[in-house]
Design an enzyme around this catalytic site. Sequence first.
Site, PDB file in Angstrom:
ATOM      1  N   ARG A  16       1.139  -1.439  -0.101  1.00  0.00           N
ATOM      2  CA  ARG A  16       0.314   0.042   0.351  1.00  0.00           C
ATOM      3  C   ARG A  16       0.682   1.418  -0.183  1.00  0.00           C
ATOM      4  O   ARG A  16       2.240   1.364  -0.140  1.00  0.00           O
ATOM      5  CB  ARG A  16      -0.671   0.079   1.349  1.00  0.00           C
ATOM      6  CG  ARG A  16       0.012   0.197   2.642  1.00  0.00           C
ATOM      7  CD  ARG A  16      -1.338   0.501   4.154  1.00  0.00           C
ATOM      8  NE  ARG A  16      -0.253   0.978   4.979  1.00  0.00           N
ATOM      9  CZ  ARG A  16      -1.040   1.521   6.016  1.00  0.00           C
ATOM     10  NH1 ARG A  16      -2.042   0.846   6.830  1.00  0.00           N
ATOM     11  NH2 ARG A  16      -1.103   1.969   7.151  1.00  0.00           N
ATOM     12  N   ASP A  37       6.000  -7.330   1.789  1.00  0.00           N
ATOM     13  CA  ASP A  37       5.524  -6.163   2.335  1.00  0.00           C
ATOM     14  C   ASP A  37       5.440  -8.168   3.751  1.00  0.00           C
ATOM     15  O   ASP A  37       5.157  -9.000   3.252  1.00  0.00           O
ATOM     16  CB  ASP A  37       3.468  -6.561   2.390  1.00  0.00           C
ATOM     17  CG  ASP A  37       3.683  -5.172   2.739  1.00  0.00           C
ATOM     18  OD1 ASP A  37       3.284  -5.166   3.939  1.00  0.00           O
ATOM     19  OD2 ASP A  37       3.703  -3.670   1.931  1.00  0.00           O
ATOM     20  N   VAL A  61      11.509  -7.461   6.722  1.00  0.00           N
ATOM     21  CA  VAL A  61      12.258  -6.244   6.217  1.00  0.00           C
ATOM     22  C   VAL A  61      12.875  -7.017   6.968  1.00  0.00           C
ATOM     23  O   VAL A  61      14.394  -7.126   6.877  1.00  0.00           O
ATOM     24  CB  VAL A  61      12.293  -5.420   5.701  1.00  0.00           C
ATOM     25  CG1 VAL A  61      11.553  -5.507   4.110  1.00  0.00           C
ATOM     26  CG2 VAL A  61      12.034  -4.280   6.404  1.00  0.00           C
ATOM     27  N   ASN A  87      11.724   0.535   0.413  1.00  0.00           N
ATOM     28  CA  ASN A  87      10.837   1.402   1.336  1.00  0.00           C
ATOM     29  C   ASN A  87       9.758   1.186   2.315  1.00  0.00           C
ATOM     30  O   ASN A  87       9.265   1.939   3.427  1.00  0.00           O
ATOM     31  CB  ASN A  87       9.406   1.263   0.159  1.00  0.00           C
ATOM     32  CG  ASN A  87       8.435   2.250  -0.010  1.00  0.00           C
ATOM     33  OD1 ASN A  87       8.497   3.448   0.627  1.00  0.00           O
ATOM     34  ND2 ASN A  87       7.060   1.092   0.339  1.00  0.00           N
ATOM     35  N   TYR A 152      12.474   7.018  14.838  1.00  0.00           N
ATOM     36  CA  TYR A 152      12.203   7.221  14.162  1.00  0.00           C
ATOM     37  C   TYR A 152      13.184   8.342  13.073  1.00  0.00           C
ATOM     38  O   TYR A 152      14.078   7.966  12.075  1.00  0.00           O
ATOM     39  CB  TYR A 152      11.148   8.222  13.639  1.00  0.00           C
ATOM     40  CG  TYR A 152      10.618   7.960  11.510  1.00  0.00           C
ATOM     41  CD1 TYR A 152       9.903   7.328  11.076  1.00  0.00           C
ATOM     42  CD2 TYR A 152      10.483   8.582  11.491  1.00  0.00           C
ATOM     43  CE1 TYR A 152       9.507   7.241   9.556  1.00  0.00           C
ATOM     44  CE2 TYR A 152      10.037   9.708   9.386  1.00  0.00           C
ATOM     45  CZ  TYR A 152       9.412   8.307   9.081  1.00  0.00           C
ATOM     46  OH  TYR A 152       9.249   7.896   7.361  1.00  0.00           O
TER      47      TYR A 152
HETATM   48  P1  NAD Z   1       2.410   2.817   4.577  1.00  0.00           P
HETATM   49  O1  NAD Z   1       2.470   2.908   6.153  1.00  0.00           O
HETATM   50  O2  NAD Z   1       1.298   2.904   3.791  1.00  0.00           O
HETATM   51  O3  NAD Z   1       3.391   1.566   3.884  1.00  0.00           O
HETATM   52  C1  NAD Z   1       4.177   1.749   4.583  1.00  0.00           C
HETATM   53  C2  NAD Z   1       4.672  -0.538   4.220  1.00  0.00           C
HETATM   54  O4  NAD Z   1       5.199  -1.009   4.893  1.00  0.00           O
HETATM   55  C3  NAD Z   1       2.742  -1.073   4.647  1.00  0.00           C
HETATM   56  O5  NAD Z   1       2.164  -1.423   3.299  1.00  0.00           O
HETATM   57  C4  NAD Z   1       3.225  -1.831   5.496  1.00  0.00           C
HETATM   58  O6  NAD Z   1       1.938  -3.341   5.832  1.00  0.00           O
HETATM   59  C5  NAD Z   1       4.754  -2.484   5.672  1.00  0.00           C
HETATM   60  N1  NAD Z   1       5.845  -2.584   6.257  1.00  0.00           N
HETATM   61  C6  NAD Z   1       5.570  -2.366   7.649  1.00  0.00           C
HETATM   62  N2  NAD Z   1       6.567  -3.272   8.254  1.00  0.00           N
HETATM   63  C7  NAD Z   1       7.058  -4.208   7.454  1.00  0.00           C
HETATM   64  C8  NAD Z   1       7.750  -4.953   7.596  1.00  0.00           C
HETATM   65  N3  NAD Z   1       8.784  -5.091   8.703  1.00  0.00           N
HETATM   66  N4  NAD Z   1       8.740  -5.809   6.529  1.00  0.00           N
HETATM   67  C9  NAD Z   1       7.530  -5.241   5.071  1.00  0.00           C
HETATM   68  N5  NAD Z   1       7.384  -4.383   5.204  1.00  0.00           N
HETATM   69  C10 NAD Z   1       6.254  -3.681   6.377  1.00  0.00           C
HETATM   70  O7  NAD Z   1       3.424   3.638   5.179  1.00  0.00           O
HETATM   71  P2  NAD Z   1       3.986   4.828   3.511  1.00  0.00           P
HETATM   72  O8  NAD Z   1       3.798   6.531   3.760  1.00  0.00           O
HETATM   73  O9  NAD Z   1       3.453   4.249   2.214  1.00  0.00           O
HETATM   74  O10 NAD Z   1       5.764   4.683   3.901  1.00  0.00           O
HETATM   75  C11 NAD Z   1       6.784   4.574   2.590  1.00  0.00           C
HETATM   76  C12 NAD Z   1       7.417   4.681   2.996  1.00  0.00           C
HETATM   77  O11 NAD Z   1       8.051   5.897   3.505  1.00  0.00           O
HETATM   78  C13 NAD Z   1       7.913   4.624   4.368  1.00  0.00           C
HETATM   79  O12 NAD Z   1       9.864   4.428   3.996  1.00  0.00           O
HETATM   80  C14 NAD Z   1       8.211   5.709   5.260  1.00  0.00           C
HETATM   81  O13 NAD Z   1       8.820   5.639   6.484  1.00  0.00           O
HETATM   82  C15 NAD Z   1       8.158   6.918   4.547  1.00  0.00           C
HETATM   83  N6  NAD Z   1       8.161   8.372   4.380  1.00  0.00           N
HETATM   84  C16 NAD Z   1       6.921   8.350   4.621  1.00  0.00           C
HETATM   85  C17 NAD Z   1       6.373   9.644   4.863  1.00  0.00           C
HETATM   86  C18 NAD Z   1       4.843  10.064   4.945  1.00  0.00           C
HETATM   87  O14 NAD Z   1       4.382  10.847   4.963  1.00  0.00           O
HETATM   88  N7  NAD Z   1       3.758   9.285   4.298  1.00  0.00           N
HETATM   89  C19 NAD Z   1       6.932  10.311   4.594  1.00  0.00           C
HETATM   90  C20 NAD Z   1       8.385  10.548   4.409  1.00  0.00           C
HETATM   91  C21 NAD Z   1       9.042   8.883   4.371  1.00  0.00           C
END
Ligand code: NAD
Length: 253
Positions: A16, A37, A61, A87, A152
């Site tokens: 997602r 995932d 991961v 990611n 984080y």
């Molecule tokens: P999200 O929560 O929608 O997606 C994260 C995904 O990672 C989920 O599908 C979850 O099931 C999966 N996940 C969690 N733990 C896991 C594990 N141990 N092994 C494998 N998969 C795992 O979040 P997102 O916003 O799409 O985040 C994606 C990346 O972007 C992350 O690294 C996040 O830190 C980074 N990020 C997000 C934002 C934001 O504002 N959304 C900003 C900066 C960076």
Amino acid sequence: MGRLEGKVAVVTGAARGQGEAAVRAFVAEGAKVLIADVNDTDGKKLADELGDAAIYQHLDVGEEADWATAIERVTGEFGLPTVLVNNAGILHFAELASTKLADYERVVKVNQIGAFLGMRSVVGPMTEAGGGSIINVSSVEGLAGMPFLIAYTASKFAIRGMTKVAALELGAKNIRVNSVHPGMIDTKMISDAAGGIEIDLARVGKKVALGRVGKPEEIARLVVFLASEDSSYCTGSEFVADGGATATHALKI
Ligand code: NAD
């Protein structure tokens, strides 16, 4: 011809959010993708929708053995991986004084150790393939501090540093390694970390130069660039997509 024709990609946290958007963009550009995932339901659904270009693999991961299985699977089904998007990420809100060690370790295990294991797992296959591109998803919290995000922020700074070490070591093998630093992006990550409470992201978005939060597809386009030959001379670098969030400092009037 798509910009990623012939590429074999592994995208973690791909069920997602930004990972899903990257997978969709990769497939549209001609790549074969392993969707990795821990969210098996959404991951399988996405793979089914995308047909022959994508497969789903359960991959935590932070677990070394899961990486070995995932690399074996992608190599067997699509060939040697030439793109890795680290990611997967989790968020935990707590002030320093009340951050539990278990929560700190949980965040570091996914965000930091996950990226380390991922990079280490593809060195062999990418070397054998003649090169590749590793894209490590950090954050603006990998560039500057944020209150209530001690674990984080630590993990995202670590990703930025590890990216540079890997880029220096792997350049001779034609493996490029870069970090991506999104600002606030419209996914479920923040509301999930806040215990399911709906957070008004639009209010926060108004604070940045572009006056809005980002969309997962906007990060996906940057990730496609880094995965493609369009970025052939980019390595060890930080790619920021934050609507201008880090263009200022706390002293603005
Ligand atoms: P999200 O929560 O929608 O997606 C994260 C995904 O990672 C989920 O599908 C979850 O099931 C999966 N996940 C969690 N733990 C896991 C594990 N141990 N092994 C494998 N998969 C795992 O979040 P997102 O916003 O799409 O985040 C994606 C990346 O972007 C992350 O690294 C996040 O830190 C980074 N990020 C997000 C934002 C934001 O504002 N959304 C900003 C900066 C960076």
